[in-house]
Design an enzyme around this catalytic site. Structure first.
Site, mmCIF file in Angstrom:
data_model
loop_
_atom_site.group_PDB
_atom_site.id
_atom_site.type_symbol
_atom_site.label_atom_id
_atom_site.label_comp_id
_atom_site.label_asym_id
_atom_site.label_seq_id
_atom_site.Cartn_x
_atom_site.Cartn_y
_atom_site.Cartn_z
ATOM 1 N N THR A 148 -23.013 -16.516 7.169
ATOM 2 C CA THR A 148 -24.021 -17.460 6.670
ATOM 3 C C THR A 148 -24.356 -18.521 7.725
ATOM 4 O O THR A 148 -23.460 -19.193 8.233
ATOM 5 C CB THR A 148 -23.460 -18.167 5.416
ATOM 6 N N GLU A 149 -25.641 -18.664 8.038
ATOM 7 C CA GLU A 149 -26.133 -19.682 8.978
ATOM 8 C C GLU A 149 -25.397 -19.643 10.317
ATOM 9 O O GLU A 149 -25.248 -20.649 10.994
ATOM 10 C CB GLU A 149 -26.010 -21.091 8.360
#
Lengths: 416, 418
Positions: A148-149
């Site tokens: 994530t990210e």
């Protein structure tokens, strides 16, 4: 030789509707039907028509006209799920790209969550759920992981290696690279059998952030100019990792900036130079040698100038909200109710915590731009009320289960 | 500069704003003659208001003997007049006759009389700009302009629509409208007010400049340890939650919405006290509503508080609410933020344009307000986050920016004259 590795992130969260204290008990968290940016169906359809469908059409054309063009995608599970409900044609058009065999699909957590920071078990479970979804929808099995990210650290790398992936993506942040270049392959510190691909943030951000900015001295960025910039790395690097949100095309950079035309022409411009080519992440791992080790004791990500995790976890409300949601893990797992588990996990999506960020709130920066709530505080209020509602539901189900069990025991006793 | 109240003898935000404007202008090297009704000036010099040392010489105050008080109404004017016992009818002045020393007998008469007397000040005091604050001094500003021909700035801190809703006093409205029409430039304290001036008074948009108020943190530093206000702190130390209302108890401030909201909150958070600081024409009605909702044991009417006592109450509160129906600016949320207290303000306020780290709601949306307050009472993290960020934000809101804007506005007006 200079290879470009394109990776596009595709994600939409299940945004929580405005949920006040007096809504606790109605248990309807995600189905906003207003004309605001909290209406998930409305947003998905809007982004599909502005970005996903036209951008896919451009890439389809590029793949057809340039047999050497390659790219990779990562789709969050919550995005795939919303597509299936609101815009199945979007899934089909992605499927068309993947069927060419020149578009790789990567692995991530199904819920686009921060589970890697909180629970190893939960993290692993969500990665597994994601692989299953990708297999079912696109019939492929990811071998490269992106968190994530692009949140990354030594510990996350170790975990990802243990799960059997051959490579992981991260931000080419200056503070982990120091004097080194992002344009080579690396290995996470003290971990064998896992290759690290680092984002070239200057070139990536030229497209993702600066493309349509009229005050930028390089404006307008043409396909020809950008191809020259990338080619200039020939001899000083092997792989240029251009990582960005897919929403760059048509959503962050609107169509009138010329972003689609840029993407339509860039690959052939770049391929004019005989030493240039495109690779997918797994091909890069096969083709190039690892040149060194990268130490990342602290979290790095691709967000904000800090490139750390402060966008999701820096103020009191973010810490509190994250604590509240992960505290429920034991109860949720124990209860093992499909609907409750799925809801709980949808609450883990990183966007909920991003909306609570107050770092530069009053300056009207990107956080405000990407925030569907009036303020970070409103985001927290909706979230905390929803978590409280979920808690009540969990307690209720637990009691029901107990009494069922007791009844069962009772009848057994009578039979005896 | 013409005004009609000044700290410490002010009953509302106007005096504080006038002082802020004057302070910032003086500190930037502008000499200000501030003309006030005499009663205010006497008390104010008696109390030796302290200005920043370097600017004290630049401020000169003039008293005019009229019976005007801030937030005065026709009724309270007549009441006050009765006390003085000098009730006389206003007589038309013959040419050459000395102006009457007697009070006019009606509020409007008094306002016009203040205007006439103030015009005389313009004959004797040297000045380049005339700046009038709100309707009570607009006539004075116009009179001064007639005498000296200098540019007039009409500064609107509140309109008749804010004070009275749709039941406007036509005479006051006329004075406001005439003041803005006669002015060379109109200053509004917010975009919220600017829109009222455009839509309700027909002022051309290009004539209005928005100058938001500021706040001087240092004015609010002292807190009382031992006072009636500490009763409120006492409640807090016994584990009760405190929800605070500060302001005149009038239609404009939305006290009825506060009571409705309190009723909702009480159902969910029974250990909450509601503290009301202020007085006004809706006070009785508010007390009745509280009693009817059976919440008398949970409401504290603390009366009008100022200075250290008010700071103490702000500090003790868990959250400060300003449910104003129509608030041109609204200084009190900033005062609360200085005391590390989270605030909930209505969207119908000027201050909501400049504050980010606050909760906001529509004044009529009682459910939304109650829900937000309950969230703050239940979540220490939310309270802390609003506190920390609010404190940082308010510390950047001083008066300098307002002073700079006014100065450049003056310069433009003077340049136009040449």
């Amino acid at each position: 030789m200079a290879s470009i590795c394109f990776y596009f992130q595709v994600h939409q969260p299940f945004r929580i509707r405005k949920y006040g204290v007096f809504d606790v008990g109605n248990s309807d968290y995600f189905n906003d039907d207003s004309e605001t940016d909290l209406n998930n169906c409305r947003i998905l359809k809007k982004v599909a028509s502005k970005c996903y469908l036209p951008a896919n059409a451009v890439l389809k054309n590029v793949l057809e006209t340039n047999p050497d063009f390659k790219a990779s995608f990562s789709f969050s599970g919550v995005f795939l799920e919303q597509c299936a409900i609101y815009a199945p044609e979007v899934l089909e058009s992605f499927s068309d790209l993947i069927k060419t065999g020149r578009v790789e699909v990567m692995s991530e957590t199904y819920y686009h969550s921060l589970a890697a920071l909180y629970s190893q078990k939960e993290f692993e479970k969500q990665v597994k759920l994601h692989s299953e979804a990708v297999k079912e929808i696109f019939n492929v099995s990811p071998t490269v992981f992106r968190n994530t990210e692009l949140i990354y650290s030594n510990d996350i790398a170790r975990e990802v290696q243990r799960m059997g992936f051959k490579a992981i993506l991260a931000e080419g942040a200056d503070h982990i690279l120091e004097w080194r270049s992002p344009n080579f392959l690396y290995r996470p510190a003290e971990i064998d059998n896992l290759v690290l691909l680092l984002k070239n943030y200057r070139l990536s951000d030229d497209v993702a952030f600066r493309f349509g900015e009229r005050s930028w001295k390089e404006y307008p960025l043409t396909a020809e100019k950008f191809a020259q910039w990338v080619s200039a790395y020939n001899g000083a690097g092997e792989i240029i990792n251009l990582f960005m949100d897919y929403e760059t095309f048509g959503e962050h950079q609107w169509e009138d900036t010329g972003i689609f035309e840029f993407m339509r022409h860039f690959p052939s411009e770049f391929l004019k130079h005989p030493d240039n080519n495109f690779v997918t992440p797994s091909e890069a791992v096969e083709r190039y040698e690892v040149v060194g080790e990268i130490e990342a004791p602290n979290y790095v990500s691709w967000a904000d100038v800090e490139r750390d995790i402060s966008a999701w976890r820096s103020n009191e409300i973010q810490h509190d909200a994250l604590r509240c949601v992960y505290e429920l893990e034991r109860d949720v797992v124990e209860l093992d109710d499909h609907e409750i588990t799925h809801t709980w996990r949808k609450l883990q999506t990183s966007d909920h915590f991003y909306y609570m960020c107050t770092k530069w709130f009053q300056d009207g920066d990107v956080h405000k731009y990407f925030n569907p709530y009036d303020s970070p505080y409103e985001a927290f209020i909706a979230f905390s009320n929803v978590v409280n509602d979920l808690k009540l539901r969990i307690d209720k189900r637990k009691k029901e289960k107990k009494s069922l069990k007791r009844k069962g025991e009772g009848s057994l006793f009578r039979e005896k | 500069m013409f005004g009609w109240e000044f700290p410490p003898h002010n009953s509302g935000g106007l005096g504080v704003a006038c002082k802020g404007v004057v302070d910032s202008l003086c500190s930037q090297g502008t000499a200000v003659t501030f003309v006030l009704p005499k009663k205010v000036v006497t008390e104010f010099s008696k109390n030796k208001v302290v200005f920043a040392d370097n600017s004290q010489d630049l401020l000169n105050t003039k008293g005019v003997d009229v019976m005007l008080m801030p937030y005065i109404t026709s009724e309270s004017y007549e009441e006050e007049l009765g006390k003085v016992g000098k009730k006389t009818k206003k007589k038309k002045r013959k040419k050459g006759e000395k102006r009457s020393l007697n009070y006019a007998g009606t509020l409007l008469g008094e306002v016009y009389r203040y205007g006439e007397l103030a015009g005389d000040v313009a004959e004797t005091e040297e000045h380049d700009i005339i700046h009038a604050h709100d309707w009570l001094s607009f006539e004075a500003g116009i009179a001064a302009k007639e005498v000296s021909g200098k540019p007039l700035v009409a500064h609107v801190h509140a309109t008749e629509f804010d004070r009275s809703g749709e039941r406007v006093n036509q005479d006051i409205y006329n004075i406001e409208r005439r003041g803005m029409y006669m002015a060379d430039r109109v200053v509004a304290v917010s975009n919220f007010t600017k829109n009222i001036l455009i839509n309700r008074y027909g002022v051309p948009e290009g004539k209005i400049t928005v100058v938001h108020n500021g706040i001087n943190e240092n004015d609010y530093m002292s807190v009382l340890e031992d006072s009636p206000a500490s009763v409120v702190s006492g409640l807090k130390s016994h584990g009760y939650k405190i929800v605070l209302f500060v302001g005149r108890i009038t239609f404009q401030k939305g006290p009825d919405y506060f009571v409705k909201m309190a009723k909702k909150i009480r159902e969910y958070e029974p250990n909450t006290f509601f503290v009301v600081c202020g007085s006004g024409d809706m006070e009785k009605q508010m007390i009745h509503e509280v009693a009817a909702a059976r919440m008398s044991d949970r409401f504290i009417f603390a009366g009008f508080l100022r200075g250290e006592s008010l700071n103490t109450v702000y500090k003790a509160a868990d959250i400060y609410i300003m449910p104003s129906v129509s608030e041109p600016f609204g200084l009190t949320p900033l005062e609360a933020m200085i005391q590390d207290t989270p605030v909930l303000i209505s969207h119908q306020t000027g201050v909501s344009e400049v504050v980010s780290h606050a909760l906001k709601a529509n004044f009529w949306d009682v459910d939304d307000m109650a829900s937000k307050v309950i969230s703050v009472l239940r979540n220490p993290s939310l309270q802390q986050c609003l506190k920390n960020n609010g404190r940082t934000e308010v510390s950047r809101m001083n008066w300098n920016l307002a002073g700079e804007k006014l100065l450049s506005l003056y310069k433009n007006l003077l340049a136009r004259q040449l």
